[in-house]
Design an enzyme around this catalytic site. Sequence first.
Site, PDB file in Angstrom:
ATOM      1  N   HIS A   1       4.284  -5.141  -1.427  1.00  0.00           N
ATOM      2  CA  HIS A   1       4.895  -3.994  -0.740  1.00  0.00           C
ATOM      3  C   HIS A   1       3.909  -2.821  -0.734  1.00  0.00           C
ATOM      4  O   HIS A   1       4.134  -1.794  -1.379  1.00  0.00           O
ATOM      5  CB  HIS A   1       6.174  -3.652  -1.502  1.00  0.00           C
ATOM      6  CG  HIS A   1       7.142  -2.744  -0.828  1.00  0.00           C
ATOM      7  ND1 HIS A   1       6.786  -1.543  -0.272  1.00  0.00           N
ATOM      8  CD2 HIS A   1       8.475  -2.871  -0.642  1.00  0.00           C
ATOM      9  CE1 HIS A   1       7.870  -0.952   0.220  1.00  0.00           C
ATOM     10  NE2 HIS A   1       8.907  -1.743   0.004  1.00  0.00           N
TER      11      HIS A   1
ATOM     12  N   GLU B   1       3.402  -4.303   4.762  1.00  0.00           N
ATOM     13  CA  GLU B   1       3.612  -5.229   3.658  1.00  0.00           C
ATOM     14  C   GLU B   1       3.391  -6.675   4.094  1.00  0.00           C
ATOM     15  O   GLU B   1       3.721  -7.060   5.212  1.00  0.00           O
ATOM     16  CB  GLU B   1       5.034  -5.078   3.124  1.00  0.00           C
ATOM     17  CG  GLU B   1       5.412  -3.628   2.810  1.00  0.00           C
ATOM     18  CD  GLU B   1       6.914  -3.445   2.669  1.00  0.00           C
ATOM     19  OE1 GLU B   1       7.582  -4.361   2.150  1.00  0.00           O
ATOM     20  OE2 GLU B   1       7.430  -2.395   3.083  1.00  0.00           O
TER      21      GLU B   1
ATOM     22  N   ASP C   1      11.930   0.658   9.606  1.00  0.00           N
ATOM     23  CA  ASP C   1      12.113  -0.401   8.609  1.00  0.00           C
ATOM     24  C   ASP C   1      12.245  -1.719   9.370  1.00  0.00           C
ATOM     25  O   ASP C   1      13.331  -2.086   9.803  1.00  0.00           O
ATOM     26  CB  ASP C   1      13.360  -0.124   7.770  1.00  0.00           C
ATOM     27  CG  ASP C   1      13.464  -1.032   6.551  1.00  0.00           C
ATOM     28  OD1 ASP C   1      12.624  -1.946   6.410  1.00  0.00           O
ATOM     29  OD2 ASP C   1      14.403  -0.847   5.751  1.00  0.00           O
TER      30      ASP C   1
END
Length: 301
Positions: A172, A273, A216
Site C-alpha cells: 500500500h 498500490e 479510491d
Amino acid sequence: VDMSRDLVTVDLPASVTAADGEGGLPVLRVRTAVATGEVYLHGAHVTAFTPAGQHPVIWMSRASVFAPERPIRGGVPICFPWFGPGREPGMSPAHGFARLADWTLVGAEDADGVVTLTFRLTEADVAGLPGSGVWRFPFELTYAVTFGPQLTLALTARNTGTEQCSFEEALHSYLHVRDVTAVTVEGLDGAAYLDKAAGGTHAVQSGPVVFTGETDRVYRSTGTATVVDPGARTVVVAKEASANTVVWNPWSAKAAAMADYDDAEWPTMVCVETANALEDAIILRAGESHTMTARIAATSA
C-alpha cells in the site's frame, strides 16, 4: 535496543542501524551512498526511501500513531490476508493483521550500497492479534525490501498448511507529490476499475488518472503505473505477479475524519498500490507459494 522476541536474528552490515524509533518501536535505518531508508519491525513497515540526490519518495503522515496495536499511517503498509474490509463479512481489522504484527528480520546484506533486508512472519507470530482468528490457515510470509537506486519490495506467501487457502494482498505504497490536484497517473488507460468512492460502481479508465475529489479505485491492470508530478519528478511503480493497481487519495473530508492523518496534508500524497484483491485474490494449494513484487523508482523532472 530492546528487540523483544529476538526480532533481529542476523548480523547487520555497517550501513544498517537498529534503534528505538517513534513510540519506542524497533526500527532499522539504512544509509549508503546509494540511498537512505527505514523499516519498522512493526508491520515490516517501510517508512522512508530516499535515493541519493532525490527528495523523499515515500510519504508519511505527520499525525501517524506509532503503537503496538495500531497500524502506521503512510509509508508502505502490507495488507494481508485481506484488502480493505475483505471479501466476506466480519473480516476485521481493515487490511488484515500483517501490518499489526511484529516481523522477524532473517536476512540483511549490503552489496555495493544496495541493501536488502528480509523479514518473516508466520501464523505463530500473529496469534492473539485482531483478525488472527478470522483466517485460520497456516502460512509463512517472506518480505524482501531492497533499498537501492529504486525501492524493490517482494512479498512471498507460502501455504504451509494441508488445505487450499485464498488471500488478498497489497503493498500500500504512499508516494510524495507536490500537489495532487496537478498530478496525473499514466499507464491505466483502458483498464476497468471498481470505484469505491462512488459506492462500488464499475468504470473504464479513459486517459490518465486525474484527481478532483476523493479517489479510491481498484484497477485490473498488470502493468506499470507512472505518477507524473509536474515540475518535480515522475515516480514509476512497476510490478510483477500483481493483477490490480489501487489508486487512492482521501481528499479533504475523509482526511479530516481520520485521527492519524493531518487534515492539511492530503494534497501532498497519492497511493499507487500493488495488489491482488477482490476476484483477483490468490489461491494457493498446500505447499504452494506466490511472490508479488513492486519496484518504485523516481526520476527528477
